[in-house]
Design an enzyme around this catalytic site. Sequence first.
Site, PDB file in Angstrom:
ATOM      1  N   VAL A  31       3.044  -5.615   3.159  1.00 33.22           N
ATOM      2  CA  VAL A  31       2.534  -6.529   4.178  1.00 33.22           C
ATOM      3  C   VAL A  31       2.955  -7.958   3.844  1.00 33.22           C
ATOM      4  O   VAL A  31       2.829  -8.409   2.701  1.00 33.22           O
ATOM      5  CB  VAL A  31       0.996  -6.463   4.270  1.00 33.22           C
ATOM      6  CG1 VAL A  31       0.505  -7.261   5.479  1.00 33.22           C
ATOM      7  CG2 VAL A  31       0.531  -5.022   4.352  1.00 33.22           C
ATOM      8  N   GLY A  56       0.821  -1.202   0.000  1.00 32.74           N
ATOM      9  CA  GLY A  56       0.000   0.000   0.000  1.00 32.74           C
ATOM     10  C   GLY A  56       0.848   1.241   0.000  1.00 32.74           C
ATOM     11  O   GLY A  56       2.061   1.200  -0.244  1.00 32.74           O
ATOM     12  N   GLY A  57       0.212   2.377   0.291  1.00 38.12           N
ATOM     13  CA  GLY A  57       0.905   3.643   0.252  1.00 38.12           C
ATOM     14  C   GLY A  57       1.968   3.785   1.313  1.00 38.12           C
ATOM     15  O   GLY A  57       2.970   4.462   1.122  1.00 38.12           O
ATOM     16  N   MET A  58       1.743   3.130   2.501  1.00 33.45           N
ATOM     17  CA  MET A  58       2.704   3.269   3.590  1.00 33.45           C
ATOM     18  C   MET A  58       3.637   2.078   3.721  1.00 33.45           C
ATOM     19  O   MET A  58       4.790   2.250   4.113  1.00 33.45           O
ATOM     20  CB  MET A  58       1.960   3.413   4.923  1.00 33.45           C
ATOM     21  CG  MET A  58       1.290   4.725   5.149  1.00 33.45           C
ATOM     22  SD  MET A  58       0.875   4.882   6.889  1.00 33.45           S
ATOM     23  CE  MET A  58      -0.806   5.445   6.767  1.00 33.45           C
ATOM     24  N   LYS A  80       3.933  -5.602   8.762  1.00 35.57           N
ATOM     25  CA  LYS A  80       3.944  -4.470   7.837  1.00 35.57           C
ATOM     26  C   LYS A  80       5.298  -3.769   7.927  1.00 35.57           C
ATOM     27  O   LYS A  80       5.729  -3.384   9.015  1.00 35.57           O
ATOM     28  CB  LYS A  80       2.818  -3.486   8.150  1.00 35.57           C
ATOM     29  CG  LYS A  80       1.434  -4.020   7.801  1.00 35.57           C
ATOM     30  CD  LYS A  80       0.409  -2.894   7.727  1.00 35.57           C
ATOM     31  CE  LYS A  80      -0.930  -3.415   7.184  1.00 35.57           C
ATOM     32  NZ  LYS A  80      -1.893  -2.332   6.964  1.00 35.57           N
ATOM     33  N   ASP A 103      -7.295   7.503   8.967  1.00 35.42           N
ATOM     34  CA  ASP A 103      -7.224   6.846   7.657  1.00 35.42           C
ATOM     35  C   ASP A 103      -8.265   5.738   7.545  1.00 35.42           C
ATOM     36  O   ASP A 103      -7.960   4.619   7.138  1.00 35.42           O
ATOM     37  CB  ASP A 103      -5.819   6.289   7.425  1.00 35.42           C
ATOM     38  CG  ASP A 103      -5.561   5.964   5.948  1.00 35.42           C
ATOM     39  OD1 ASP A 103      -6.313   6.461   5.094  1.00 35.42           O
ATOM     40  OD2 ASP A 103      -4.611   5.209   5.667  1.00 35.42           O
TER      41      ASP A 103
END
Length: 912
Positions: free
Chosen positions: A30, A25-27, A45, A156
């Site tokens: 995983v 994902g954006g951050m 993560k 978020d």
Amino acid sequence: MKNLPEQLSRALADRYRIERELGAGGMATVYLAHDIRHDRRVAIKVLRPELAAVIGAERFLSEIKTTANLQHPHILGLIDSGTAVADHESRVTELATLDPRPSSLVYYVMPFVDGESLRDRLEREKQLGVTEAVRIATEVASALDYAHRHGVIHRDIKPENILLHDGQALVADFGIALAVSRSDGASRMTETGMSLGTPHYMSPEQAMGEREITARSDVYALGAMTYEMLVGEPPFSGPTAQAIVARVLTAEPAPISATRKRVPEHVEDAVLTALQKLPADRFATAAGFADALTGRAPMRNVTSRGGKSARKPWHGWIGWTGLGVAAVALALIAWRRFTEPAPPEARFAVALPRGQELALTMQGTHFAVSQDGALLVYTGGDSVYGRLWVKRRNSLVATSIPGTEGAYNPFISPDNRSVGFFTDVNGRTLKVVPLSGGPARTVVSAPLGNSGAAWGSDGYIYFDADQSGLQRIRPDGSDRSTILPLDVAHHEAGIAWPQVLPGAHTVIMRMRRLDDVPSDFSIVAVRIGSGQRATLARGVSAAYLAGHLLFITADGTLDIAPFSEKALKLTGPSTAVLSAVRIAGNYSGVDLAAAADGTLYYLAGSSAAGAQVQWVERNGTARPVDPNWSEAGEIRGLALSPDGSKAAVEISRVGSTGTDIWIKLLPNGPLSRLTLDPASDSRPVFSSDGRSVIFLSERVSPEAIFERSADGAGDDRLLVQAKRNITEVTLSRDGKWLVARTSSADSGSGDILAMQIGRDSTLRPIIGTPAAETNPALSPDGRWLAYVSTATGRREVYVRPFPNVNDGVWLISTDGGFEPRWSNSGRELFFRRNTGTDNILVADVQTAPVFHAGTPHPLLSTDAAVGLDYIRYAVSPDDRRFLMVGRTNPDVQPDLVRIEHFDDHLTEESAP
């Protein structure tokens, strides 16, 4: 980071066994792993390396530990977190400039949920049953309410972060976004490819970058997610993140009942209350939202079914109102056309011959239509500046209008004999030229903004007079007066796109205030003579047609509403009639023109410019610096660090009212925002050692020169301020001299000034003539100053000794030129030519012991964008290529659309 799974496996081998990647994902990325100590599956993560480098691992981990204490049946807990040192050879090259220490893998561990996310389910089913959607929403609300009472806001909430385990909702990543926002470097981390929050679910205050985010922001995000579960799509969408944010800030969500009539009214009421723009208008707590969803709390009546918020596009209006109303509408149209039945609407794209195509500039509007619909005047052609062309209704080709180079914001006289336009060539001016042929004459030079003019039937030209508000003047330059001064006490900052109504009694225009939300401008009507004014709507631009106001909202939607000129007010609700009307970056122009005969022209397409920064070889071959980097707004300027490792870029993004400086690590490293002030920051240059960026800022008046560390550390520092706006700046290679160009208070043309850093406290004039001097550029040895002057009547490139500029002058260009740049070897001088295509020319030069310049010759042809009043490209350290701002991506060029009989959609007459 290369081989990240192997690196992670080795680093955590004593505690976890990595099995496979689950997603990215954006951050973070995983991974599914096995917890060796407790014999269970977990999800690990790993924070993106570039994000971890900017944030700071220790602070990040310290912050997220506070979320480990959240114990709730609908919260996915935090099991573990930490850092693991990666092998040195696996580092990403770009990160070496950010952190010289061994790379750290920042990770956190959560229970593995053997199920699916809400996003997975929505992609499969699109919509959920009402009972199911309400149950999931209330479970998430319960988790949020618990966290809020413990002082933690999620920030978020989105379907990707809601996991479904045996049908029960679990909120994941609780507090991660909060940790990022509080961590070291968060203020300069705005663009590392990750955003705090997802545009579809961002609250307006979060989209605006407010530092203090409350629990009501999570309520908004949950409302947006619930809306999607019921409707099948989020309340706001768009082609780009910037377009979505613009709609979040300005548009209203469509009623749920318009899509699903079976949704109970109290459920719809609860969701729309949660989606209110102002936090104070939403539920104070997530528990309050849950109570309203389940009917345990009274409704707030924020909308009524079928009311104004239930706006329907014009093509569905007749069916909604019934045949009786349709008959009345047709009767009104027939009355307006003197009982002659109207032909059906015709809509088509306008094809222009090769070489006569529409040329989009960086600002303003690009075409105008005469009131009888017979003439279309537009900016086009293959000139560097562009020029005006006129196309008559029954002609297949257009004719160029001499003397209109650099024209934008065209407007046509009521008698169709002349056209007015703006140009920034040799200083900003408003000119008028006869369509039958003849020289263009200057009507206004200063003060003059760049946001349009209109020619009234009273013979006056009404125009944007910059800080003086709305003024009017005769075409011969006489009888200039102010119609509407800016009310600075109420923070009025400027007007744009005036339109004079038939009879010349009223002007409609856009008004901007300093405290306006970005993109949320006012459409104002002003009575000529009395100065009486009224705010009609919120929008980016407006026009008038047959008793109706046509206005463009920030998301590119064209709305119409009946308008009473006598009462200066709208007399009915607005109706959306078109979508995807192109809006220029920074909301600096909307191309829409309506004629009294019912003809409408507009540019259709994405507002995303798709602009890129390119490397252009000396043979003209161009390629993007980073194929994955394309700006939806405008890239207005750039600078290259002395070692070529990074670029400073001036960007005006869609949804922003100004420009900011960003740092791009080359070749394909992260893009980070450097300047954070709400005012516009522009014209970046690097210091001689590349450690800081010098730039111009409007945060003070007059505009002045500031400096900031290139890594974003520390605060901005004011270097020098002059009595006039500083509009360009450059430094000597040894860091001893600063050279700037200022605007002239009288003509806007400008002079060149200089100061010796460490000795002088102010800038002193070194070249000041009645002509316009621009584009100062110092040679690598600091002994010669190249610049542009209009002393001969057009822009030419000159060189003088420096700092003793009066010891001689050499004319370099012979057929026009601008944007001079020295090679790093000092043996070549590059510049652009202002005739024909966008050519770069080069002159061989000798700088010691005396100066000598050879005859310039063409080096390459490129379609890269030009700067005109400032330099818009850089030379690589080895002089083999150029860093340039590419023009708008041709794949997203908008279509010029013409609609005939558009006034057939105006089904109500304005009030008397």
